[in-house]
Design a protein around this motif. Structure first.
Motif, PDB file in Angstrom:
ATOM      1  N   PRO A 186       0.820  -1.217   0.000  1.00  0.00           N
ATOM      2  CA  PRO A 186       0.000   0.000   0.000  1.00  0.00           C
ATOM      3  C   PRO A 186       0.856   1.270   0.000  1.00  0.00           C
ATOM      4  CG  PRO A 186      -0.839  -1.588   1.593  1.00  0.00           C
ATOM      5  CD  PRO A 186       0.462  -2.136   1.094  1.00  0.00           C
ATOM      6  N   ALA A 187       1.972   1.254   0.722  1.00  0.00           N
ATOM      7  CA  ALA A 187       2.825   2.446   0.796  1.00  0.00           C
ATOM      8  C   ALA A 187       3.406   2.786  -0.581  1.00  0.00           C
ATOM      9  CB  ALA A 187       3.945   2.233   1.813  1.00  0.00           C
ATOM     10  N   GLN A 188       3.839   1.716  -1.275  1.00  0.00           N
ATOM     11  CA  GLN A 188       4.407   1.866  -2.622  1.00  0.00           C
ATOM     12  C   GLN A 188       3.339   2.408  -3.585  1.00  0.00           C
ATOM     13  OE1 GLN A 188       5.584  -2.072  -3.787  1.00  0.00           O
ATOM     14  NE2 GLN A 188       7.104  -1.347  -5.273  1.00  0.00           N
ATOM     15  N   LEU A 189       2.103   1.862  -3.491  1.00  0.00           N
ATOM     16  CA  LEU A 189       1.031   2.292  -4.373  1.00  0.00           C
ATOM     17  C   LEU A 189       0.642   3.738  -4.084  1.00  0.00           C
ATOM     18  CD1 LEU A 189      -1.036   1.789  -6.601  1.00  0.00           C
ATOM     19  CD2 LEU A 189      -2.515   0.639  -4.933  1.00  0.00           C
ATOM     20  N   ARG A 190       0.578   4.092  -2.792  1.00  0.00           N
ATOM     21  CA  ARG A 190       0.228   5.462  -2.409  1.00  0.00           C
ATOM     22  C   ARG A 190       1.247   6.455  -2.983  1.00  0.00           C
ATOM     23  NH1 ARG A 190      -3.531   6.662   1.701  1.00  0.00           N
ATOM     24  NH2 ARG A 190      -3.493   4.622   2.678  1.00  0.00           N
ATOM     25  N   ALA A 191       2.523   6.105  -2.882  1.00  0.00           N
ATOM     26  CA  ALA A 191       3.581   6.975  -3.419  1.00  0.00           C
ATOM     27  C   ALA A 191       3.473   7.084  -4.945  1.00  0.00           C
ATOM     28  CB  ALA A 191       4.953   6.431  -3.019  1.00  0.00           C
ATOM     29  N   LEU A 192       3.143   5.952  -5.584  1.00  0.00           N
ATOM     30  CA  LEU A 192       3.012   5.933  -7.047  1.00  0.00           C
ATOM     31  C   LEU A 192       1.846   6.821  -7.497  1.00  0.00           C
ATOM     32  CD1 LEU A 192       3.815   4.765  -9.830  1.00  0.00           C
ATOM     33  CD2 LEU A 192       2.335   2.805  -9.336  1.00  0.00           C
ATOM     34  N   LEU A 193       0.723   6.733  -6.796  1.00  0.00           N
ATOM     35  CA  LEU A 193      -0.450   7.541  -7.154  1.00  0.00           C
ATOM     36  C   LEU A 193      -0.124   9.035  -7.036  1.00  0.00           C
ATOM     37  CD1 LEU A 193      -3.351   5.525  -5.420  1.00  0.00           C
ATOM     38  CD2 LEU A 193      -2.615   5.449  -7.820  1.00  0.00           C
ATOM     39  N   ALA A 194       0.596   9.406  -5.978  1.00  0.00           N
ATOM     40  CA  ALA A 194       0.975  10.816  -5.784  1.00  0.00           C
ATOM     41  C   ALA A 194       1.899  11.270  -6.913  1.00  0.00           C
ATOM     42  CB  ALA A 194       1.653  10.993  -4.416  1.00  0.00           C
ATOM     43  N   GLN A 195       2.827  10.403  -7.276  1.00  0.00           N
ATOM     44  CA  GLN A 195       3.781  10.732  -8.355  1.00  0.00           C
ATOM     45  C   GLN A 195       3.045  10.904  -9.690  1.00  0.00           C
ATOM     46  OE1 GLN A 195       6.471   7.542  -9.283  1.00  0.00           O
ATOM     47  NE2 GLN A 195       7.401   8.688 -10.977  1.00  0.00           N
ATOM     48  N   VAL A 196       2.091  10.003  -9.967  1.00  0.00           N
ATOM     49  CA  VAL A 196       1.336  10.059 -11.230  1.00  0.00           C
ATOM     50  C   VAL A 196       0.494  11.335 -11.287  1.00  0.00           C
ATOM     51  CG1 VAL A 196      -0.585   8.964 -12.469  1.00  0.00           C
ATOM     52  CG2 VAL A 196       1.352   7.577 -11.679  1.00  0.00           C
TER      53      VAL A 196
END
Lengths: 264, 264
Positions: A186-196
């Motif tokens: 979840p942490a990785q996905l949350r960071a990815l969503l913010a980056q996108v």
């Protein structure tokens, strides 16, 4: 089939006088047909739909009367063109697809491989259109196919712009991995969503298949809302990023071509 | 809606214990949605489907539970993406469309205007795919749209290769005219079908609209059977015939790309 009458009802689907369940069963019958198994014998329909053969046979006959199913020359059954016609002629994705098609063609002509258009349906990404070159890189998505929203570049773009409750629901679930590169925490996905959201595009090398990279951008309607994702699937090498500008330009074109809808 | 219970059944649709009619009514509800009216209020659904409002409302609710219909933010109803997904993922025209798409793209890039793929369904031609340029000539067909088989170049090609009983059925019926050029007598149509079979293509100037010419060729499968028509719609001038060779070449390519199916 001697005992067709006594077999006529599945025990877990009580027959009710209002007749609602014949519709429910018809939906289960329609759901039995998939891209891998577009033609089925009635016994197989029954097994997949969880119905007795006689019940399935009766529902198949009714659906065939309406043209929603068709019989093949070898007495198997498939989805009828009438079903496709009813779904396609008033499809909610029709105006999106019509607006996108010229841009999708241009994108496909310039980038090659696969160019695709997707929408979010619940926690899945649903691919509504795809143009593919004959010698294109591997691609697991297909038209009317689904993928969990966190695995593909289109899905990640759509999730990045989804309502917070959708994001939290996906983040709270186990994140299925398709390759070693698929985002899985979840942490990785949350960071990815913010980056996108910040950079305006997603580039996910090897997330769905080790040999392919998905590059996706959001398509916004006249009110600035993200209504679709436009993407290309290209080989997993250092040229993938060069697709970003042409994707961004095409997405702007599609957005301008969308019919203006007043929100209530 | 105080008398919703007593209104619950349409007098011409008897409620039967087997529950068959809930499926029949559901089909009538789905048929209420058209390209011109893709979103309807429940009252309008009831009127178009010939059902009482309470009956329509109940069926709309069941269809919405299954995702086959969706509610819009302003409480109207439209075809759901799930309906489109079920129809499209196992559509009988899917492999045809997949085989044709690269050739349709090439054809569209070279000829411009409209390039389309159609199949015959009964006495109608049903358009399963279309690529259109933004500044293209007028075209009355659309994806998932129908035309009587005798009016368009695609329809005439499909009718020319249809079983004799289909031809006789169409020839025995009144032939609707869309323009002064539309074929309107059985003798004229019979001669046209023979000509199309002989020359291998149809070129119909102004049959559907005075400003447009349809040019169509048959697509044959590996067994030589005509399974579709490939066509372009171009301006009604003396350059239309130049589309014939590229259409014939593309139709051969599509035929070779079709999956080989064994006939029983």
């Amino acid at each position: 089939m001697d005992n067709a009458v006594s077999m006529d009802e599945s025990p877990d689907v009580p027959r009710v006088a209002t007749g609602e369940s014949s519709l429910d069963r018809a939906v289960r019958v329609l759901e039995a047909f998939t891209p891998d198994r577009p033609e089925l014998g009635v016994t197989e329909v029954a097994r997949r739909a969880g119905l007795h053969v006689a019940t399935a046979s009766r529902i198949v006959a009714r659906l065939a009367d309406h043209g929603l199913l068709e019989r093949t020359p070898d007495r198997r059954v498939r989805i009828g063109v009438r079903m496709w016609e009813l779904a396609a002629r008033a499809s909610p994705t029709r105006s999106l697809r019509d607006a996108a098609m010229p841009y999708l063609e241009d994108l496909h002509a310039v980038v090659g491989h696969h160019a695709q258009l997707a929408v979010r349906d619940g926690d899945d990404v649903l691919f509504v259109e795809r143009l593919s070159a004959r010698d294109a890189v591997v691609n697991f998505s297909r038209i009317a196919g689904r993928l969990p929203v966190h695995v593909s570049s289109s899905g990640v773009v759509l999730l990045a712009h989804a309502p917070a409750e959708v994001q939290e629901r996906v983040l709270a679930r186990p994140l299925e991995r398709l390759t070693a590169a698929t985002v899985s925490s979840p942490a990785q996905l949350r960071a990815l969503l913010a980056q996108v959201r910040r950079q305006g595009w997603a580039l996910l090398p090897g997330f769905v298949h080790a040999d392919a990279t998905g590059v996706a951008v959001p398509v916004r309607d006249g009110l600035g809302e993200v209504v679709a994702a436009l993407s290309v699937i290209v080989p997993n090498d250092d040229r993938a990023a060069s697709a970003v500008p042409v994707l961004l330009a095409a997405a702007r074109g599609i957005g301008r071509s969308l019919p203006v809808v007043a929100r209530p």
